[in-house]
Design a protein around this motif. Structure first.
Motif, PDB file in Angstrom:
ATOM      1  N   GLY A  68      43.718 -18.641 -42.706  1.00  0.00           N
ATOM      2  CA  GLY A  68      44.117 -17.785 -43.812  1.00  0.00           C
ATOM      3  C   GLY A  68      43.261 -17.937 -45.054  1.00  0.00           C
ATOM      4  O   GLY A  68      43.546 -17.324 -46.086  1.00  0.00           O
ATOM      5  N   CYS A  69      42.201 -18.754 -44.961  1.00  0.00           N
ATOM      6  CA  CYS A  69      41.372 -19.029 -46.126  1.00  0.00           C
ATOM      7  C   CYS A  69      40.259 -17.990 -46.266  1.00  0.00           C
ATOM      8  O   CYS A  69      39.838 -17.380 -45.290  1.00  0.00           O
ATOM      9  CB  CYS A  69      40.760 -20.423 -46.012  1.00  0.00           C
ATOM     10  SG  CYS A  69      41.987 -21.749 -45.987  1.00  0.00           S
ATOM     11  N   THR A  70      39.802 -17.813 -47.486  1.00  0.00           N
ATOM     12  CA  THR A  70      38.798 -16.802 -47.774  1.00  0.00           C
ATOM     13  C   THR A  70      37.476 -17.133 -47.098  1.00  0.00           C
ATOM     14  O   THR A  70      36.988 -18.263 -47.180  1.00  0.00           O
ATOM     15  CB  THR A  70      38.584 -16.694 -49.292  1.00  0.00           C
ATOM     16  OG1 THR A  70      39.835 -16.444 -49.915  1.00  0.00           O
ATOM     17  CG2 THR A  70      37.610 -15.570 -49.630  1.00  0.00           C
ATOM     18  N   ARG A  71      36.912 -16.130 -46.433  1.00  0.00           N
ATOM     19  CA  ARG A  71      35.580 -16.236 -45.830  1.00  0.00           C
ATOM     20  C   ARG A  71      34.595 -15.488 -46.717  1.00  0.00           C
ATOM     21  O   ARG A  71      34.724 -14.286 -46.918  1.00  0.00           O
ATOM     22  CB  ARG A  71      35.560 -15.621 -44.433  1.00  0.00           C
ATOM     23  CG  ARG A  71      35.730 -16.594 -43.283  1.00  0.00           C
ATOM     24  CD  ARG A  71      37.036 -17.324 -43.283  1.00  0.00           C
ATOM     25  NE  ARG A  71      37.142 -18.260 -42.172  1.00  0.00           N
ATOM     26  CZ  ARG A  71      38.146 -19.095 -42.001  1.00  0.00           C
ATOM     27  NH1 ARG A  71      39.145 -19.118 -42.862  1.00  0.00           N
ATOM     28  NH2 ARG A  71      38.168 -19.924 -40.982  1.00  0.00           N
ATOM     29  N   TRP A  72      33.624 -16.212 -47.255  1.00  0.00           N
ATOM     30  CA  TRP A  72      32.663 -15.614 -48.163  1.00  0.00           C
ATOM     31  C   TRP A  72      31.419 -15.144 -47.425  1.00  0.00           C
ATOM     32  O   TRP A  72      30.834 -15.890 -46.643  1.00  0.00           O
ATOM     33  CB  TRP A  72      32.238 -16.624 -49.235  1.00  0.00           C
ATOM     34  CG  TRP A  72      33.352 -17.158 -50.074  1.00  0.00           C
ATOM     35  CD1 TRP A  72      33.840 -18.432 -50.074  1.00  0.00           C
ATOM     36  CD2 TRP A  72      34.125 -16.440 -51.041  1.00  0.00           C
ATOM     37  NE1 TRP A  72      34.859 -18.567 -50.986  1.00  0.00           N
ATOM     38  CE2 TRP A  72      35.056 -17.354 -51.599  1.00  0.00           C
ATOM     39  CE3 TRP A  72      34.119 -15.123 -51.508  1.00  0.00           C
ATOM     40  CZ2 TRP A  72      35.967 -16.992 -52.586  1.00  0.00           C
ATOM     41  CZ3 TRP A  72      35.022 -14.760 -52.493  1.00  0.00           C
ATOM     42  CH2 TRP A  72      35.930 -15.680 -53.020  1.00  0.00           C
ATOM     43  N   THR A  73      31.015 -13.914 -47.671  1.00  0.00           N
ATOM     44  CA  THR A  73      29.760 -13.407 -47.129  1.00  0.00           C
ATOM     45  C   THR A  73      28.613 -13.846 -48.043  1.00  0.00           C
ATOM     46  O   THR A  73      28.844 -14.238 -49.203  1.00  0.00           O
ATOM     47  CB  THR A  73      29.775 -11.878 -47.059  1.00  0.00           C
ATOM     48  OG1 THR A  73      29.797 -11.355 -48.396  1.00  0.00           O
ATOM     49  CG2 THR A  73      30.991 -11.372 -46.296  1.00  0.00           C
ATOM     50  N   PRO A  74      27.368 -13.786 -47.559  1.00  0.00           N
ATOM     51  CA  PRO A  74      26.241 -14.074 -48.459  1.00  0.00           C
ATOM     52  C   PRO A  74      26.259 -13.210 -49.712  1.00  0.00           C
ATOM     53  O   PRO A  74      25.924 -13.692 -50.807  1.00  0.00           O
ATOM     54  CB  PRO A  74      25.017 -13.795 -47.584  1.00  0.00           C
ATOM     55  CG  PRO A  74      25.486 -14.133 -46.198  1.00  0.00           C
ATOM     56  CD  PRO A  74      26.903 -13.639 -46.157  1.00  0.00           C
ATOM     57  N   ALA A  75      26.650 -11.944 -49.590  1.00  0.00           N
ATOM     58  CA  ALA A  75      26.727 -11.068 -50.764  1.00  0.00           C
ATOM     59  C   ALA A  75      27.793 -11.558 -51.744  1.00  0.00           C
ATOM     60  O   ALA A  75      27.595 -11.536 -52.966  1.00  0.00           O
ATOM     61  CB  ALA A  75      27.017  -9.634 -50.342  1.00  0.00           C
ATOM     62  N   ASP A  76      28.943 -12.021 -51.207  1.00  0.00           N
ATOM     63  CA  ASP A  76      29.995 -12.575 -52.068  1.00  0.00           C
ATOM     64  C   ASP A  76      29.482 -13.792 -52.835  1.00  0.00           C
ATOM     65  O   ASP A  76      29.733 -13.940 -54.040  1.00  0.00           O
ATOM     66  CB  ASP A  76      31.199 -13.011 -51.238  1.00  0.00           C
ATOM     67  CG  ASP A  76      31.975 -11.861 -50.626  1.00  0.00           C
ATOM     68  OD1 ASP A  76      31.956 -10.757 -51.196  1.00  0.00           O
ATOM     69  OD2 ASP A  76      32.610 -12.097 -49.586  1.00  0.00           O
ATOM     70  N   VAL A  77      28.790 -14.668 -52.110  1.00  0.00           N
ATOM     71  CA  VAL A  77      28.299 -15.899 -52.733  1.00  0.00           C
ATOM     72  C   VAL A  77      27.286 -15.569 -53.825  1.00  0.00           C
ATOM     73  O   VAL A  77      27.274 -16.202 -54.893  1.00  0.00           O
ATOM     74  CB  VAL A  77      27.699 -16.842 -51.668  1.00  0.00           C
ATOM     75  CG1 VAL A  77      27.035 -18.044 -52.322  1.00  0.00           C
ATOM     76  CG2 VAL A  77      28.797 -17.307 -50.706  1.00  0.00           C
ATOM     77  N   ALA A  78      26.455 -14.564 -53.585  1.00  0.00           N
ATOM     78  CA  ALA A  78      25.512 -14.139 -54.618  1.00  0.00           C
ATOM     79  C   ALA A  78      26.258 -13.612 -55.847  1.00  0.00           C
ATOM     80  O   ALA A  78      25.860 -13.871 -56.993  1.00  0.00           O
ATOM     81  CB  ALA A  78      24.574 -13.069 -54.066  1.00  0.00           C
TER      82      ALA A  78
END
Length: 269
Positions: A68-78
């Protein structure tokens, strides 16, 4: 994670030499937070704007990272990086063999050592996918509490962490960190390993933000700006109309990326 008190054998750890001047890490002495279910970069922005926070625990993956935890994409991390965050990158892989977690490493020390190396390789590939400068980038292994009185379990865990650190130091080397309960994850025993973690991220829910005082960790171990402290556990906070369940952190240690932000230590020393 509840913090349990257990006496562990102290050992000395030699501080780093002067940090190189490149983008992959800085030394933060600021407050931060971490949360499994952040939900969106907009929620993270709400915890940035006009708040006391500078650092964010960024969960980058691993087999034991909650569904249930947030999965960050490379775009999110940027996007998060563009907001201004300094990251404590956390990898939540297999846990000690004497726990009930679904994903566990081997009770055999030699196998556990090899598995620790495998986890370091996997975490490295994630930061590469983010486009980060990997040289000296800090990555923290999330090791939850286990029965440190179980000698076999402790030995396997020590070898797993030794393998994690060894592989992280293979050129181009990263800085190998370990998160865990200050007293119930065997952190202080890692100070005497063949491959000692570069820094620790210790859960000590005393409410005292000072990284200089961590239960079960002698002051001489991981001194010299090599400590993060999770000083308060699960609780809710609301900033800019957004409420999240977070843990509270204070740092005197490496974060990604540079430059550092020394000079406003917020009670973390």
């Amino acid at each position: 994670m509840a913090v349990l008190l257990a006496g562990l054998v102290p050992a000395l750890v030699t501080p780093w030499t002067t940090a190189p001047a490149h983008a992959s890490f800085g030394i933060s002495q600021h407050k931060g937070w971490d949360a499994c279910g952040i939900g969106s970069t907009a929620n993270a922005q709400a915890f940035w704007s006009n708040t006391p926070f500078w650092n964010m625990g960024l969960y980058i993956g691993g087999s034991q990272y909650g569904k249930g935890c947030t999965r960050w994409t490379p775009a999110d991390v940027a996007t998060l990086r563009g907001q201004g965050w300094k990251f404590l990158p956390l990898w939540v892989g297999p846990q000690a063999p004497c726990t009930s977690f679904a994903s566990r490493f081997s009770a055999d020390p030699a196998t556990a050592y090899a598995q620790g190396r495998d986890e370091a390789r996997a975490a490295y590939q994630v930061i590469v996918s983010y486009g980060w400068d990997t040289r000296d980038a800090p990555i923290i292994y999330d090791l939850e509490a286990f029965n440190t009185a179980d000698a076999g379990c402790l030995a396997a865990t020590q070898q797993f962490i030794s393998g994690w650190v060894y592989q992280m130091h293979v050129p181009t080397a990263q800085k190998a960190g370990v998160y865990g309960s200050a007293c119930a994850s065997g952190l202080n025993t890692f100070a005497s390993l063949a491959n000692v973690p570069d820094f620790i991220d210790a859960a000590d829910w005393s409410g005292n933000p000072s990284t200089g005082t961590i239960r079960c960790i002698p002051s001489g171990n991981w001194s010299g700006s090599r400590r993060h402290k999770q000083y308060a556990g699960d609780h809710t906070e609301t900033w800019n109309g957004v409420t999240l369940n977070i843990d509270s952190d204070c740092s005197n240690g490496p974060v990604y990326p540079a430059p550092d932000e020394l000079g406003n230590e917020q009670g973390c020393l």
